[in-house]
Motif scaffolding. Structure first.
Motif, PDB file in Angstrom:
ATOM      1  N   LEU A 163       0.848  -1.183   0.000  1.00 30.60           N
ATOM      2  CA  LEU A 163       0.000   0.000   0.000  1.00 30.60           C
ATOM      3  C   LEU A 163       0.887   1.238   0.000  1.00 30.60           C
ATOM      4  O   LEU A 163       2.032   1.204   0.468  1.00 30.60           O
ATOM      5  CB  LEU A 163      -0.910   0.011   1.225  1.00 30.60           C
ATOM      6  N   ARG A 164       0.342   2.347  -0.506  1.00 31.16           N
ATOM      7  CA  ARG A 164       1.089   3.586  -0.568  1.00 31.16           C
ATOM      8  C   ARG A 164       0.446   4.640   0.325  1.00 31.16           C
ATOM      9  O   ARG A 164      -0.767   4.627   0.565  1.00 31.16           O
ATOM     10  CB  ARG A 164       1.161   4.113  -2.012  1.00 31.16           C
ATOM     11  N   ALA A 165       1.265   5.562   0.792  1.00 30.23           N
ATOM     12  CA  ALA A 165       0.782   6.657   1.640  1.00 30.23           C
ATOM     13  C   ALA A 165       0.250   7.769   0.743  1.00 30.23           C
ATOM     14  O   ALA A 165       0.831   8.853   0.623  1.00 30.23           O
ATOM     15  CB  ALA A 165       1.913   7.172   2.526  1.00 30.23           C
ATOM     16  N   ARG A 166      -0.849   7.477   0.101  1.00 29.98           N
ATOM     17  CA  ARG A 166      -1.504   8.392  -0.812  1.00 29.98           C
ATOM     18  C   ARG A 166      -2.890   8.730  -0.266  1.00 29.98           C
ATOM     19  O   ARG A 166      -3.378   8.065   0.650  1.00 29.98           O
ATOM     20  CB  ARG A 166      -1.631   7.753  -2.198  1.00 29.98           C
ATOM     21  N   PRO A 167      -3.573   9.742  -0.818  1.00 29.89           N
ATOM     22  CA  PRO A 167      -4.914  10.065  -0.302  1.00 29.89           C
ATOM     23  C   PRO A 167      -5.872   8.882  -0.327  1.00 29.89           C
ATOM     24  O   PRO A 167      -6.681   8.712   0.588  1.00 29.89           O
ATOM     25  CB  PRO A 167      -5.376  11.182  -1.245  1.00 29.89           C
ATOM     26  N   LEU A 168      -5.769   8.037  -1.361  1.00 34.72           N
ATOM     27  CA  LEU A 168      -6.570   6.814  -1.433  1.00 34.72           C
ATOM     28  C   LEU A 168      -5.671   5.614  -1.161  1.00 34.72           C
ATOM     29  O   LEU A 168      -4.464   5.661  -1.436  1.00 34.72           O
ATOM     30  CB  LEU A 168      -7.214   6.673  -2.815  1.00 34.72           C
ATOM     31  N   PRO A 169      -6.218   4.510  -0.640  1.00 31.69           N
ATOM     32  CA  PRO A 169      -5.407   3.330  -0.322  1.00 31.69           C
ATOM     33  C   PRO A 169      -5.057   2.530  -1.571  1.00 31.69           C
ATOM     34  O   PRO A 169      -5.557   1.426  -1.811  1.00 31.69           O
ATOM     35  CB  PRO A 169      -6.311   2.536   0.628  1.00 31.69           C
TER      36      PRO A 169
ATOM     37  N   THR B  16      -1.059  -6.301 -16.775  1.00 26.38           N
ATOM     38  CA  THR B  16      -0.723  -7.003 -18.009  1.00 26.38           C
ATOM     39  C   THR B  16      -0.267  -5.993 -19.060  1.00 26.38           C
ATOM     40  O   THR B  16      -0.606  -4.804 -19.001  1.00 26.38           O
ATOM     41  CB  THR B  16      -1.935  -7.769 -18.556  1.00 26.38           C
ATOM     42  N   TRP B  17       0.455  -6.485 -20.039  1.00 27.68           N
ATOM     43  CA  TRP B  17       0.869  -5.592 -21.118  1.00 27.68           C
ATOM     44  C   TRP B  17      -0.331  -5.158 -21.951  1.00 27.68           C
ATOM     45  O   TRP B  17      -0.309  -4.067 -22.535  1.00 27.68           O
ATOM     46  CB  TRP B  17       1.937  -6.258 -21.979  1.00 27.68           C
ATOM     47  N   GLN B  18      -1.377  -5.954 -21.971  1.00 32.12           N
ATOM     48  CA  GLN B  18      -2.581  -5.527 -22.674  1.00 32.12           C
ATOM     49  C   GLN B  18      -3.207  -4.329 -21.963  1.00 32.12           C
ATOM     50  O   GLN B  18      -3.681  -3.383 -22.599  1.00 32.12           O
ATOM     51  CB  GLN B  18      -3.590  -6.675 -22.766  1.00 32.12           C
ATOM     52  N   GLU B  19      -3.219  -4.375 -20.622  1.00 34.38           N
ATOM     53  CA  GLU B  19      -3.742  -3.238 -19.869  1.00 34.38           C
ATOM     54  C   GLU B  19      -2.912  -1.987 -20.117  1.00 34.38           C
ATOM     55  O   GLU B  19      -3.442  -0.874 -20.220  1.00 34.38           O
ATOM     56  CB  GLU B  19      -3.764  -3.563 -18.375  1.00 34.38           C
ATOM     57  N   VAL B  20      -1.602  -2.165 -20.219  1.00 36.31           N
ATOM     58  CA  VAL B  20      -0.730  -1.031 -20.500  1.00 36.31           C
ATOM     59  C   VAL B  20      -1.038  -0.464 -21.888  1.00 36.31           C
ATOM     60  O   VAL B  20      -1.181   0.751 -22.069  1.00 36.31           O
ATOM     61  CB  VAL B  20       0.754  -1.449 -20.400  1.00 36.31           C
ATOM     62  N   ALA B  21      -1.154  -1.345 -22.875  1.00 39.82           N
ATOM     63  CA  ALA B  21      -1.402  -0.900 -24.244  1.00 39.82           C
ATOM     64  C   ALA B  21      -2.760  -0.228 -24.396  1.00 39.82           C
ATOM     65  O   ALA B  21      -2.925   0.702 -25.197  1.00 39.82           O
ATOM     66  CB  ALA B  21      -1.288  -2.082 -25.202  1.00 39.82           C
ATOM     67  N   ASP B  22      -3.742  -0.696 -23.625  1.00 38.78           N
ATOM     68  CA  ASP B  22      -5.112  -0.193 -23.767  1.00 38.78           C
ATOM     69  C   ASP B  22      -5.393   1.058 -22.942  1.00 38.78           C
ATOM     70  O   ASP B  22      -6.456   1.678 -23.094  1.00 38.78           O
ATOM     71  CB  ASP B  22      -6.123  -1.280 -23.353  1.00 38.78           C
ATOM     72  N   CYS B  23      -4.478   1.441 -22.057  1.00 40.75           N
ATOM     73  CA  CYS B  23      -4.761   2.521 -21.111  1.00 40.75           C
ATOM     74  C   CYS B  23      -4.950   3.859 -21.833  1.00 40.75           C
ATOM     75  O   CYS B  23      -4.030   4.360 -22.484  1.00 40.75           O
ATOM     76  CB  CYS B  23      -3.642   2.636 -20.083  1.00 40.75           C
ATOM     77  N   ALA B  24      -6.140   4.411 -21.695  1.00 43.19           N
ATOM     78  CA  ALA B  24      -6.445   5.702 -22.309  1.00 43.19           C
ATOM     79  C   ALA B  24      -6.834   6.756 -21.285  1.00 43.19           C
ATOM     80  O   ALA B  24      -6.987   7.932 -21.622  1.00 43.19           O
ATOM     81  CB  ALA B  24      -7.577   5.537 -23.328  1.00 43.19           C
ATOM     82  N   ASP B  25      -6.972   6.338 -20.025  1.00 45.89           N
ATOM     83  CA  ASP B  25      -7.365   7.250 -18.957  1.00 45.89           C
ATOM     84  C   ASP B  25      -6.632   6.841 -17.694  1.00 45.89           C
ATOM     85  O   ASP B  25      -6.535   5.648 -17.389  1.00 45.89           O
ATOM     86  CB  ASP B  25      -8.879   7.182 -18.729  1.00 45.89           C
ATOM     87  N   PRO B  26      -6.094   7.805 -16.926  1.00 45.54           N
ATOM     88  CA  PRO B  26      -5.327   7.449 -15.723  1.00 45.54           C
ATOM     89  C   PRO B  26      -6.099   6.559 -14.752  1.00 45.54           C
ATOM     90  O   PRO B  26      -5.503   5.690 -14.092  1.00 45.54           O
ATOM     91  CB  PRO B  26      -5.006   8.804 -15.095  1.00 45.54           C
ATOM     92  N   GLY B  27      -7.409   6.746 -14.654  1.00 50.71           N
ATOM     93  CA  GLY B  27      -8.189   5.955 -13.715  1.00 50.71           C
ATOM     94  C   GLY B  27      -8.209   4.474 -14.020  1.00 50.71           C
ATOM     95  O   GLY B  27      -8.494   3.654 -13.141  1.00 50.71           O
ATOM     96  N   GLU B  28      -7.883   4.103 -15.259  1.00 46.87           N
ATOM     97  CA  GLU B  28      -7.920   2.693 -15.644  1.00 46.87           C
ATOM     98  C   GLU B  28      -6.841   1.878 -14.936  1.00 46.87           C
ATOM     99  O   GLU B  28      -6.976   0.662 -14.793  1.00 46.87           O
ATOM    100  CB  GLU B  28      -7.781   2.561 -17.156  1.00 46.87           C
ATOM    101  N   LEU B  29      -5.768   2.523 -14.528  1.00 38.28           N
ATOM    102  CA  LEU B  29      -4.674   1.818 -13.837  1.00 38.28           C
ATOM    103  C   LEU B  29      -4.487   2.349 -12.422  1.00 38.28           C
ATOM    104  O   LEU B  29      -3.382   2.321 -11.877  1.00 38.28           O
ATOM    105  CB  LEU B  29      -3.375   1.930 -14.631  1.00 38.28           C
ATOM    106  N   ASP B  30      -5.569   2.800 -11.827  1.00 34.95           N
ATOM    107  CA  ASP B  30      -5.528   3.314 -10.455  1.00 34.95           C
ATOM    108  C   ASP B  30      -6.224   2.291  -9.568  1.00 34.95           C
ATOM    109  O   ASP B  30      -7.443   2.291  -9.431  1.00 34.95           O
ATOM    110  CB  ASP B  30      -6.246   4.667 -10.395  1.00 34.95           C
ATOM    111  N   PHE B  31      -5.455   1.382  -8.977  1.00 39.80           N
ATOM    112  CA  PHE B  31      -6.026   0.256  -8.254  1.00 39.80           C
ATOM    113  C   PHE B  31      -5.949   0.462  -6.745  1.00 39.80           C
ATOM    114  O   PHE B  31      -4.871   0.732  -6.200  1.00 39.80           O
ATOM    115  CB  PHE B  31      -5.312  -1.039  -8.628  1.00 39.80           C
ATOM    116  N   LEU B  32      -7.093   0.301  -6.077  1.00 41.78           N
ATOM    117  CA  LEU B  32      -7.138   0.311  -4.629  1.00 41.78           C
ATOM    118  C   LEU B  32      -6.790  -1.068  -4.095  1.00 41.78           C
ATOM    119  O   LEU B  32      -6.853  -2.074  -4.824  1.00 41.78           O
ATOM    120  CB  LEU B  32      -8.524   0.727  -4.138  1.00 41.78           C
TER     121      LEU B  32
END
Length: 298
Positions: free
Chosen positions: A237-243, A250-266
């Protein structure tokens, strides 16, 4: 009185479990401890035999934070520690989080977990290469993904298989398993790749830390390969505003990412992702998959 629990035969005192650690989500310290306990089987192999540094944030991400490499006062005698060479004349002792009791004890302190790219068996000899991709606003993790795809292919050309995870903050980490190589040589190689990336994409990538150069670009921090440097561990976990958790992707997730929220995992996303994908970073643990670093002595 603090509740006492027994974890694999060890007696632990857990404190302030009802305390809100992440006010934005109402996440309690008890929920944080539970997350690590349920993720331990996947997390622990990535910590094994690596001296752990702690970023402590006992009052949450808005409170005081302090980074420590030394063994914290009050560490139980049964927690494994190791002498670690320092850049100064004196060595120091650091914690090794080798098992579930040690992990639960550590996260009761409310910590980020950071490790070097080497193990205590071979200090300053790396078995992993890391590239930390940090976006300078207005660049985002979307820009990091574009850089990561270029870097993946560049590393592959040198026989290195790269894996990606979110930093849990703003960017991405790329990691590759390598044959044991002195950290200084790994740093030199990583720098050469970062410089090459900047030359290929000078409008999008920078390899120097100078803040004035970084707005709108992805900074490739190669310096985390230095023996004294550490990187946020997978699943911490990181000391960020959200947990948020540092989450393999996956590399597919990396290739498909078009919005920062898509790779913002709690942290609450981790169980489902592990059920779907397993540990995407498991190959980093396989010695048989270690590749020689180009030009390194090994």
């Amino acid at each position: 009185m603090s509740p006492i629990t027994h974890v694999e035969g060890r007696r632990l005192s857990l404190t302030n479990l009802e305390k809100i650690v992440y006010p934005a989500t109402g996440t309690t310290k008890g929920e944080v401890v539970h997350y690590y306990a349920t993720t331990a089987a996947t997390l622990l192999p990535h910590l094994h035999d690596r001296p752990v540094s702690f970023l402590r944030y006992p009052d949450g991400p808005d409170g005081q934070m302090f980074f420590t490499k030394n063994v914290p006062p009050g560490t139980p005698a049964w927690v494994t520690t190791s002498e670690v060479p320092s850049s100064t004349a004196e060595s120091r002792r650091q914690v090794l989080v080798q098992d579930m009791p040690s992990l639960v004890w550590a996260v009761n302190l409310v910590v980020e977990l950071h490790t070097p790219q080497w193990t205590t068996a071979s200090p300053r000899v790396a078995d992993r290469l890391v590239l930390d991709l940090d976006p300078g606003a207005p660049a985002t993790i979307v820009d990091c993904c574009a850089a990561a795809l270029w870097l993946r292919d560049r590393l592959r050309a040198d026989g290195l298989r790269a894996f990606a995870k979110t930093s849990g903050s703003k960017g991405l980490h790329l990691l590759a398993r390598i044959e044991p190589t002195p950290s200084a040589e790994v740093t030199a190689y990583a720098k050469s790749v970062a410089v090459e990336a900047e030359h290929a994409h000078p409008d999008r990538i920078v390899h120097r830390m100078t803040k004035a150069l970084r707005p709108g670009k992805v900074f490739i921090d190669y310096s985390q390969n230095a023996a004294a440097k550490t990187t946020a561990a997978p699943y911490t976990l990181r000391a960020r505003p959200l947990p948020t958790a540092s989450s393999p992707v996956t590399w597919q997730e990396v290739a498909d990412c078009a919005d920062p929220g898509e790779l913002d995992f709690l942290f609450t996303d981790t169980t489902a992702r592990l059920a779907r994908d397993g540990d995407l970073l498991a190959p980093l643990l396989d010695e048989d998959l270690a590749a020689p670093l180009p030009g390194a002595r090994g």
